[in-house]
Design an enzyme around this catalytic site. Structure first.
Site, short mmCIF file in Angstrom:
data_model
loop_
_atom_site.label_atom_id
_atom_site.label_comp_id
_atom_site.label_asym_id
_atom_site.label_seq_id
_atom_site.Cartn_x
_atom_site.Cartn_y
_atom_site.Cartn_z
N SER A 13 0.84 -1.21 0.00
CA SER A 13 0.00 0.00 0.00
C SER A 13 0.87 1.25 0.00
O SER A 13 0.39 2.34 0.23
CB SER A 13 -0.93 -0.01 1.21
OG SER A 13 -0.16 -0.07 2.38
N SER A 251 5.08 4.54 10.34
CA SER A 251 4.12 4.53 9.25
C SER A 251 4.82 5.10 8.02
O SER A 251 5.95 5.56 8.10
CB SER A 251 2.89 5.36 9.59
OG SER A 251 3.20 6.73 9.43
N LYS A 252 4.07 5.08 6.94
CA LYS A 252 4.64 5.56 5.69
C LYS A 252 4.98 7.05 5.81
O LYS A 252 5.70 7.59 5.01
CB LYS A 252 3.65 5.32 4.55
CG LYS A 252 3.12 3.88 4.54
CD LYS A 252 3.52 3.10 3.32
CE LYS A 252 3.67 1.60 3.53
NZ LYS A 252 2.58 0.81 3.93
N ARG A 253 4.42 7.70 6.86
CA ARG A 253 4.69 9.13 7.02
C ARG A 253 6.08 9.41 7.60
O ARG A 253 6.59 10.49 7.51
CB ARG A 253 3.64 9.77 7.94
CG ARG A 253 2.29 9.94 7.28
CD ARG A 253 1.35 10.69 8.19
NE ARG A 253 1.18 10.02 9.47
CZ ARG A 253 0.35 9.01 9.67
NH1 ARG A 253 -0.37 8.55 8.68
NH2 ARG A 253 0.24 8.44 10.86
N ASN A 254 6.68 8.39 8.24
CA ASN A 254 8.02 8.61 8.78
C ASN A 254 9.02 8.58 7.64
O ASN A 254 9.52 7.52 7.26
CB ASN A 254 8.38 7.51 9.80
CG ASN A 254 7.52 7.61 11.05
OD1 ASN A 254 6.58 6.87 11.21
ND2 ASN A 254 7.85 8.56 11.89
#
Ligand code: GLU
Length: 314
Positions: A13, A251-254
């Site tokens: 994802s 998360s992908k935000r890091n």
């Protein structure tokens, strides 16, 4: 002991992050150290969130890391296709078998109804299904199906299902008390992870499942499905999760934990050597390839609690 077959089962994802890489590394080392094979299966049931280009990128990232697979996309093998989005006929077959044994029922509850029902909550804050649709008669169900396609739920037993995790030790749950009747297919037709993972691990001959400890509490549900479907269950190892430096879930935000930037700056050996050091089985931070880490790997050295990333990883 027979031959080991391990697997990578990423959900593409987004770009793979350090947490996914640690999980893949543990799975690879655990199987390879025992002379085992590896299967790569793309868990893209949610085709909207998991477009094919992410899967290709993930495969490329795993290759860059030297985490090889013997069966799967790009390699082929006898148990394909290796993308869950292409395997729905198998999940349908399993669902039919469970339907034939009278263990599943259609559920018409909307999200709002699920939240409104005074269902007790699981320890982790998730809703425990109230069982509202369990007692619908076939006539009532047929009538309601005219206006709303149902989801499919599995009725769970009021008994403990336990196992011994290779890393975390004994774990058990009473499915009725701790989990509740769970979904096998959503009302939009998407099959649930719990069903697909069991059908696929069995069909692909997987004997050893290594994954993050966030899935430890899914295992009793999966063991129950293995039992109902008459399939052999693999052994399980649930490894630590990597946390962001502030202790929160990665998360992908890091951005730091993403590969975009890291691949520009570091070698796969530097990345794996540091990850293995943080995970307790590389005595120092020395760069090492996945192959070289086989000799150092030992589940006993891997922490049972989650691992916080340092402010600056590399
Ligand atoms: N596809 C799941 C994930 O990426 C892993 C499922 C599993 O290992 O059983 O979180």
């Amino acid at each position: 002991m027979g031959a080991i077959t391990g697997r990578f089962a990423p959900s593409p994802s987004g770009r793979i992050h350090l947490g996914n890489i640690l999980c893949s590394l543990l799975a690879w080392l655990s199987a390879r150290q025992k002379g085992g094979r590896m299967v790569l299966r793309i868990e893209d049931l949610d085709t909207v969130r998991c477009p094919a280009r992410y899967a290709r990128q993930m495969e490329e990232d795993l290759q860059w890391l030297g985490l090889t697979w013997d069966e799967g996309p790009g390699v082929g093998g006898p148990n394909g296709p290796y993308e869950q989005s292409l395997r729905t006929a198998l999940y349908e077959e399993a669902l039919q078998a469970l339907r034939d044994s009278g263990l599943i029922y259609p559920c018409f509850c909307t999200r709002a109804e699920l939240h409104a029902a005074s269902a007790p909550h699981r320890e982790d804050g998730q809703l425990l299904y109230s069982g509202a649709c369990r007692s619908l008669t076939p006539e009532e169900a047929a009538k309601r199906a005219r206006t709303r396609p149902p989801a499919m739920r599995l009725q769970v037993p009021d008994r403990e299902i336990g196992f011994v995790d290779g890393h975390m030790g004994p774990y058990r749950e009473n499915l009725a008390r701790d989990c509740g009747d769970f979904l096998l297919r959503r009302s939009d037709g998407m099959f649930a992870y719990q069903l697909a993972v069991v059908v696929d691990d069995a069909a692909m001959g997987v004997t050893e499942v290594v994954r993050g400890n966030d899935l430890l509490d899914s295992t009793p549900r999966q063991l129950y499905l293995y039992e109902l479907l008459g399939l052999p269950a693999p052994t399980f190892f649930h490894g630590p999760l990597l946390l962001a430096p502030d202790g929160r879930r990665l998360s992908k935000r890091n951005a730091d934990a993403g590969l975009d930037d890291l691949r520009e700056r570091v070698t796969p050996e530097e990345l794996l050597g540091k990850l293995a050091y943080l995970s307790g089985f590389n005595p120092g931070c020395a760069p090492k390839s996945a192959e070289q880490l086989i000799a150092d790997f030992d589940w006993a050295k891997v922490p049972k609690t989650d691992i916080c990333l340092p402010e600056r990883f590399l």
